[in-house]
Write an enzyme that holds these catalytic residues in place. Structure first.
Site, PDB file in Angstrom:
ATOM      1  N   ASP A  70       0.838  -1.205   0.000  1.00 44.52           N
ATOM      2  CA  ASP A  70       0.000   0.000   0.000  1.00 44.52           C
ATOM      3  C   ASP A  70       0.868   1.248   0.000  1.00 44.52           C
ATOM      4  OD1 ASP A  70       0.760  -0.521   2.634  1.00 44.52           O
ATOM      5  OD2 ASP A  70      -1.274  -0.842   3.352  1.00 44.52           O
ATOM      6  N   ASN A 138      -9.717  -1.960  12.685  1.00 37.60           N
ATOM      7  CA  ASN A 138     -11.020  -2.134  12.025  1.00 37.60           C
ATOM      8  C   ASN A 138     -11.056  -3.373  11.128  1.00 37.60           C
ATOM      9  OD1 ASN A 138      -9.353  -1.384   9.959  1.00 37.60           O
ATOM     10  ND2 ASN A 138     -10.481   0.474   9.384  1.00 37.60           N
ATOM     11  N   HIS A 140      -8.837  -4.071   8.716  1.00 38.76           N
ATOM     12  CA  HIS A 140      -8.275  -3.916   7.366  1.00 38.76           C
ATOM     13  C   HIS A 140      -7.022  -4.756   7.179  1.00 38.76           C
ATOM     14  CE1 HIS A 140      -5.660  -0.074   8.394  1.00 38.76           C
ATOM     15  NE2 HIS A 140      -5.003  -1.179   8.676  1.00 38.76           N
ATOM     16  N   GLU A 145     -10.024  -1.098   3.538  1.00 37.23           N
ATOM     17  CA  GLU A 145     -10.852  -0.670   4.659  1.00 37.23           C
ATOM     18  C   GLU A 145     -12.228  -1.322   4.579  1.00 37.23           C
ATOM     19  OE1 GLU A 145      -9.164   0.824   6.745  1.00 37.23           O
ATOM     20  OE2 GLU A 145      -8.397   2.776   6.167  1.00 37.23           O
TER      21      GLU A 145
END
Ligand code: F6R
Length: 244
Positions: A70, A138, A140, A145
């Site tokens: 990423d 969360n 991810h 996401e």
């Protein structure tokens, strides 16, 4: 499709050694493996352990190709705070991997079109042999996401508030964290042959159990690790496993 194997360790050093042994197994079988390394806090000890093994001659990672997981969008070229910059200092240089052995994510021009080509080229080259991943609070993986489906391709994403806050310490303050990024999609990631997910710290307690025991759904992207043909090992410390 086997369930992920879970290995729980009492301390960071034993977790790092176990993860390094898993990486070593892949590299012994395939010294030219295509490897995705997560950035972030959790895998730092693993990369240091791999560098130490390289130093002692126990591991030769110099033949691998690194594929970027990423990257933030909107940075000036050469910004030290880019994830590429982090990877250069923490993975490439310590492991002796030259930057012509890195498949970087697109960040300029028509990034969405370039992401389509990225995935196509990745598949043509045989995909990923090993993904070393961390997990967000969360759920991810990379910057996939919630909600992110298992079929999600490499693409431009808006970062969630929780991710921006979690990364604020790298940027000084929350308002300076880029809000857009490009991430390898779950589809190419879940097609990897081997995935090692590193999880540490009691703040990851809830999400690691939701990942492994909750519904398999886009609101917890990491839950798709239970629905992949990859060989998945979750290497977790006792603080994350047992919680506060
Ligand atoms: C990093 C990345 C993220 C992190 C995750 C955990 O390239 O893609 O998914 O792996 O946010 O980060 P740490 O390890 O800092 O808790």
């Amino acid at each position: 499709m086997a369930e992920p194997r879970v290995e729980v360790f009492d301390d960071a050093a034993s977790l790092d050694r176990a993860a390094a042994a898993l990486v070593g197994d892949v590299l012994r079988t395939n010294p030219a493996a295509r490897v995705v390394p997560a950035t972030g806090e959790t895998p730092v000890g693993l990369y240091a352990e791999l560098a130490a093994r390289r130093g002692s001659g126990a591991l030769d990672p110099t033949g691998i190709t690194i594929v970027q997981l990423d990257e933030y969008l909107g940075l000036e070229p050469g910004d030290r705070r880019s994830l590429y910059g982090w990877m250069l200092r923490t993975v490439l240089e310590p492991l002796g991997i030259p930057d012509d052995r890195v498949v970087g994510l697109p960040t300029d021009g028509d990034v969405s079109a370039a992401c389509v080509s990225f995935d196509r080229q990745l598949a043509a080259d045989g995909g990923i042999d090993l993904a070393i991943l961390g997990i967000g609070h969360n759920g991810h993986l990379g910057f996939n996401e919630p909600p992110s489906d298992a079929t999600s391709p490499t693409r431009v994403v808006d970062l969630s508030r929780s991710t921006i806050e979690a990364n604020a310490n790298y940027w000084g303050r929350v308002d300076d964290v880029p809000t857009r990024a490009v991430t390898m999609g779950l589809a190419p990631l879940l097609s990897a042959s081997t995935i090692v997910l590193l999880v540490a710290g009691e703040r990851k307690h809830e999400i690691v159990h939701r990942t492994l025991e909750g519904p398999i759904e886009a609101t917890v992207p990491a839950s798709f690790l239970r629905r992949t043909s990859a060989e998945v090992t979750v290497v977790v410390d006792r603080a994350a496993w047992e919680g506060p």
